[in-house]
Design a protein around this motif. Structure first.
Motif, PDB file in Angstrom:
ATOM      1  N   ARG A 142       0.829  -1.212   0.000  1.00  0.00           N
ATOM      2  CA  ARG A 142       0.000   0.000   0.000  1.00  0.00           C
ATOM      3  C   ARG A 142       0.867   1.268   0.000  1.00  0.00           C
ATOM      4  O   ARG A 142       0.468   2.281  -0.578  1.00  0.00           O
ATOM      5  CB  ARG A 142      -0.917   0.011   1.225  1.00  0.00           C
ATOM      6  CG  ARG A 142      -1.895  -1.155   1.266  1.00  0.00           C
ATOM      7  CD  ARG A 142      -2.952  -1.060   0.170  1.00  0.00           C
ATOM      8  NE  ARG A 142      -3.916  -2.146   0.286  1.00  0.00           N
ATOM      9  CZ  ARG A 142      -5.038  -2.052   0.997  1.00  0.00           C
ATOM     10  NH1 ARG A 142      -5.335  -0.928   1.643  1.00  0.00           N
ATOM     11  NH2 ARG A 142      -5.858  -3.080   1.070  1.00  0.00           N
ATOM     12  N   ALA A 180      -5.824   4.200  -1.634  1.00  0.00           N
ATOM     13  CA  ALA A 180      -4.876   3.251  -1.047  1.00  0.00           C
ATOM     14  C   ALA A 180      -5.432   2.573   0.197  1.00  0.00           C
ATOM     15  O   ALA A 180      -5.137   1.395   0.449  1.00  0.00           O
ATOM     16  CB  ALA A 180      -3.570   3.973  -0.711  1.00  0.00           C
ATOM     17  N   PHE A 181      -6.274   3.308   0.977  1.00  0.00           N
ATOM     18  CA  PHE A 181      -6.717   2.767   2.262  1.00  0.00           C
ATOM     19  C   PHE A 181      -8.229   2.765   2.440  1.00  0.00           C
ATOM     20  O   PHE A 181      -8.733   2.246   3.433  1.00  0.00           O
ATOM     21  CB  PHE A 181      -6.078   3.567   3.412  1.00  0.00           C
ATOM     22  CG  PHE A 181      -4.589   3.693   3.297  1.00  0.00           C
ATOM     23  CD1 PHE A 181      -3.768   2.585   3.459  1.00  0.00           C
ATOM     24  CD2 PHE A 181      -4.005   4.915   3.002  1.00  0.00           C
ATOM     25  CE1 PHE A 181      -2.393   2.700   3.339  1.00  0.00           C
ATOM     26  CE2 PHE A 181      -2.633   5.039   2.884  1.00  0.00           C
ATOM     27  CZ  PHE A 181      -1.825   3.928   3.042  1.00  0.00           C
TER      28      PHE A 181
END
Length: 690
Positions: free
Chosen positions: A652, A673-674
Motif C-alpha cells: 500500500r 490506497a486505504f
C-alpha cells in the motif's frame, strides 16, 4: 551604503521640533497686542472679526486643510477624511489631494476616483493648470490601482500635457509603470531614460522629485544612483514618508532585508498606520520564517482591507504551507479590487499548478500573456513554487520560459541556474549563474554559489556503477570507498524493495565545511540540516564537518538516498511529510540506532497533544515553530509510515507513491490506497500510538 535608519530617524525628529516651534511662533503672533497702539486686548478680537468678514475665509480654509493633512500624515484617516471633505469647497485642490490620498490609504478606491472626477468636473472650480494636472495624476494612480490601465494612461497623458507643475516627474514615472505592465517595455524604458537625463541635468529641488527620479533609476537597473537620491530626499525632508517606503522597497529588491526593514520602521514612526510600511516589513521578514511576516501583512490588511499586494503576499505565505483554499480566498479578494492584477493571476496560476489543475493553469497563463506577452514574472512565480515543492525539473522549465519572455528578470536567471545544478547539469548551471550575477551582483545566493563552485574545482571524483561521488581530496582515500560501498548497497536493497530504479548517475557531494554544504543547499550559511536531496543530487556534511561523535554520516547518506527513490518515483510530487517519514522509517529499518527513536521528550509531546493533525503535518515541516517542533515532525511522520506498513502492508505504501506520480492529491491517495479519509486514518494512528 544608504542613509542609516538611526540617522533618518534623528533627522525626522529635528524636522518635527522645527514644526512645533513654527506653530508656537504663529500662536504668539496672533496673541500679542500691537506694541505701537497700546490698545486694550479687545482690539485683537475686533481685528480677527474684520479679517473673517473680509478675506479671512481663505485663512480658515487653509487652517482646516492643514489640520486635515496633519491628521493624514499621522495616519488618523477617519478624522482626516472628515476635515478634508469639509474643506473641499474652500480649497478644492489641496483638500481633494489629501482626501484622495486618505481614501487610497484605506482602500476606498471608488471614493477616491469619485472625488478626483468631481473636483475636476466642477464648472466653477478655481484650479490652476498645475493643480488640474496634479489631480489628473492622482486619478491616474487610482485607476492604475484598480486595474484600468488604459484609462490611467490617458489620465497621465492629460497631466503631462501641461508643463512646469510640481509632480510632473511622479506622473512620468507612473506612466512608465503603466507601459511596463502592459508589456510595452522598450517604450517605458525610453520614457524613463529621457526623464532621468532631463531631471538630473536640470537639478532636483523637492523631496518628491528626488524620490520619484530615484524610482525611475531603480526601474532602469541603476540602484546605486537611486539609493543616493533616496538618501538626499530624506535629508531634504525627513518627514517625506514616500522616500522611506521606496528606499525600503529597493533594498528588498536587492536582498538587503535588514536595511529595508529599518526604512519601513522609519516610515511607521511618521505614520504608524501606513499599510505599505507594514507590508514592506512583511516582505523584509518573510525569509526569516516564524510568524513575523504573517503578523505584519495582517496589520497592513487591518488598515487597508483591499490592498492587492497584501492579499498577494498572504496568498503566497499560505501556498507555501499547502493551504490552497485559504490562499485562493485572498486572491479572489485581490481580483475583486483589480481584476487585471498580473501578480495576483500569477499566484492563482501557482495555486492551480500545485493542485495539478492543468486546464485551469493553461487558461490562467493564456489570460496573463494576452494582457502582457512580456510578463516573465508569471513563469518566475511558477518556478519558485515548483522549487518550494521540490519539483526541480519543472522549476527549470518554468524559469527558462521566464527569461525567454523577460531577459532582464535576473531573479529568474538565478532560479534557473541554481536548479540546473540541482539536476546535476553543472556546466550549464554555472554559465547561467554567471549571467545572473552579471545582471544583478546584489544577489548573495548567486555570489555564494559561484564562490562555492570555484572552491569545488579541487574536489576529487569517485565513479561507481550508479553514483558520482565528490569530496575534498584530503578525505578521498579513506572516506570515498566507505561512501561508495554504502550507497551501492542502499541502491541494491531499496531499488528492489520499492521496485524502482532511479535515473542516474546520482551525484553525491560531501563537504568538510558545514557552511559550504549550507550554501550548496540554500545559497546561504546557517542551515541546521545534515543533508539534502534534490532527486539526482545529494549534498551532505562529511564526517569532518561536525564534532567527533555528533554526526552519523552513514545514517544521513542512507536517509538522503531514500529521498532519491521517493522523489523520482513520484515525479517529485510526494508531500514533504511523507518523503521525510519514509526516509526516517527506512533509516530505522537499515540498522539499530539509526533514525529518530522514541525518547522521553517525544512521549511527553504525544501526551501533551503536540503531535499535529495529519492534515497539518506538511506545514509543520515547512514552517516549524521551533527546532524541537521540526524534530518532532520528523519522528511523527516516520511513525505514521510505520503504522501504514504494519496495518495495511508495504504494497500500500508503494501504491501511494504510484498514485502521487499519477497526479492524485493526498485526499485521493488515502481514499484509493486505504479506503478512508485523512482524518479517519489519523484517528486510527493515534489510537495505535496510545
Amino acid at each position: 551604503m544608504a542613509l542609516g535608519a538611526g540617522q533618518a530617524h534623528r533627522a525626522h525628529q529635528r524636522a518635527e521640533e522645527k514644526a512645533v516651534r513654527r506653530r508656537r511662533r504663529m500662536w504668539l503672533l496672533c496673541a500679542r497686542p500691537s506694541p505701537r497702539s497700546g490698545a486694550p486686548p479687545v482690539r485683537c478680537g475686533l481685528l480677527l472679526l474684520l479679517i473673517l468678514l473680509g478675506g479671512g475665509a481663505h485663512v480658515v480654509a487653509q487652517s482646516s486643510v492643514e489640520a486635515g493633512l496633519e491628521k493624514l500624515r499621522r495616519g488618523e484617516y477617519a478624522e482626516a477624511i472628515a476635515q478634508l471633505r469639509a474643506a473641499l469647497d474652500m480649497d478644492p485642490a489641496r483638500a481633494a489631494e489629501g482626501l484622495i490620498t486618505a481614501y487610497v490609504e484605506t482602500g476606498r478606491y471608488e471614493d477616491a476616483e469619485r472625488t478626483a472626477r468631481d473636483v475636476l468636473a466642477r464648472p466653477d472650480r478655481a484650479l490652476s493648470a498645475g493643480e488640474t494636472a496634479r489631480l489628473e495624476m492622482l486619478l491616474g494612480e487610482v485607476l492604475l490601482t484598480i486595474g484600468r490601465s488604459e484609462e490611467a494612461l490617458r489620465a497621465f497623458d492629460r497631466a503631462l500635457a501641461r508643463e512646469g507643475w510640481p509632480g510632473a516627474i511622479r506622473a512620468s514615472v507612473q506612466k512608465g509603470r503603466v507601459l511596463w505592465q502592459m508589456g510595452r517595455v522598450e517604450e517605458a524604458r525610453e520614457l524613463l531614460h529621457r526623464l532621468c537625463a532631463r531631471a538630473l541635468a536640470q537639478g532636483l529641488r523637492s523631496a518628491e522629485d528626488l524620490t520619484w527620479t530615484a524610482r525611475a533609476l531603480a526601474y532602469l537597473d541603476r540602484p546605486h544612483e537611486a539609493n543616493d537620491l533616496y538618501a538626499e530626499a530624506i535629508e531634504r525632508d525627513p518627514s517625506f514618508r514616500e522616500a522611506y517606503l521606496q528606499a525600503g522597497e529597493l533594498f528588498v529588491e536587492k536582498y538587503n532585508y535588514a536595511e529595508a526593514a529599518s526604512f519601513f520602521r522609519d516610515a511607521l514612526r511618521i505614520n504608524p498606520n501606513c499599510a505599505r510600511a507594514h507590508l514592506g516589513l512583511a516582505r523584509s521578514t518573510r525569509l526569516s520564517g516564524g510568524s513575523d511576516a504573517l503578523a505584519h501583512v495582517q496589520r497592513a490588511l487591518a488598515v487597508n482591507p483591499r490592498l492587492v499586494e497584501a492579499h498577494d503576499l498572504m496568498a503566497a505565505l499560505l501556498l507555501e504551507v499547502g493551504e490552497v483554499e485559504a490562499a485562493e480566498r485572498h486572491l479572489a479578494e485581490a481580483l475583486r479590487v483589480n481584476p487585471h492584477s498580473l501578480s495576483t493571476r500569477a499566484l492563482r496560476a501557482a495555486a492551480f499548478y500545485l493542485e495539478d489543475r492543468a486546464a485551469d493553469l493553461d487558461e490562467e497563463i493564456r489570460r496573463v500573456l494576452s494582457a502582457n506577452p512580456r510578463y516573465g514574472e508569471l513563469y518566475a512565480t511558477l518556478a519558485e513554487f515548483a522549487v518550494f515543492n521540490r519539483r526541480y525539473p519543472e522549476a527549470v522549465e518554468f524559469a527558462r520560459r521566464a527569461v525567454e519572455l523577460s531577459p532582464w528578470l535576473w531573479r529568474a536567471w538565478a532560479t534557473l541556474g541554481v536548479n540546473l545544478l540541482r539536476l546535476g547539469r553543472d556546466a550549464e548551471g554555472r554559465e547561467v549563474l554567471e549571467r545572473a550575477f552579471a545582471g544583478d551582483p546584489f544577489n548573495v545566493w548567486v555570489k555564494n554559489t559561484l564562490d562555492l563552485l570555484d572552491s569545488m574545482r579541487a574536489y576529487s571524483e569517485t565513479i561507481t556503477e550508479h553514483f558520482l561521488i565528490r569530496m575534498a581530496p584530503s578525505e578521498t582515500p579513506v572516506l570515498a570507498p566507505l561512501v561508495a560501498e554504502l550507497l551501492e548497497r542502499a541502491y541494491a536493497l531499496l531499488s528492489e524493495r520499492y521496485q524502482f530504479r532511479p535515473e542516474g548517475p546520482i551525484i553525491v557531494e560531501l563537504f568538510p565545511n558545514h557552511e559550504d554544504f549550507a550554501v550548496r543547499t540554500i545559497g546561504l550559511p546557517g542551515l541546521g540540516a545534515l543533508g539534502a536531496c534534490f532527486g539526482r543530487v545529494i549534498a551532505m556534511d562529511s564526517p569532518s564537518a561536525r564534532p567527533r561523535g555528533s554526526f552519523n554520516w552513514a545514517s544521513t547518506a542512507w536517509h538522503e538516498f531514500v529521498h532519491v527513490i521517493t522523489l523520482q518515483a513520484t515525479a517529485y510530487r510526494i508531500p514533504r511529510w511523507l518523503s521525510e517519514g519514509i526516509s526516517v522509517y527506512e533509516e530505522r529499518r537499515a540498522r539499530p540506532g539509526w533514525g529518530h527513536q522514541w525518547t522521553l521528550e517525544f512521549v511527553r509531546a504525544f501526551g501533551e497533544g503536540r503531535f499535529v493533525p495529519l492534515r497539518q503535518l506538511e506545514a509543520a515541516f515547512l514552517r516549524p515553530s521551533s527546532p524541537e517542533a521540526l524534530s518532532l515532525a520528523y519522528f511523527q511522520a516516520s511513525l505514521i509510515v510505520e503504522f501504514l506498513v504494519e496495518r495495511f502492508g508495504f504494497e500500500r505504501l508503494r501504491l501511494m507513491l504510484a498514485l502521487y506520480r499519477q497526479g492524485e492529491r493526498t485526499e485521493g491517495v488515502f481514499q484509493k490506497a486505504f479506503g478512508m479519509s485523512v482524518e479517519e486514518l489519523d484517528r486510527l494512528f493515534r489510537e495505535q500510538v496510545k
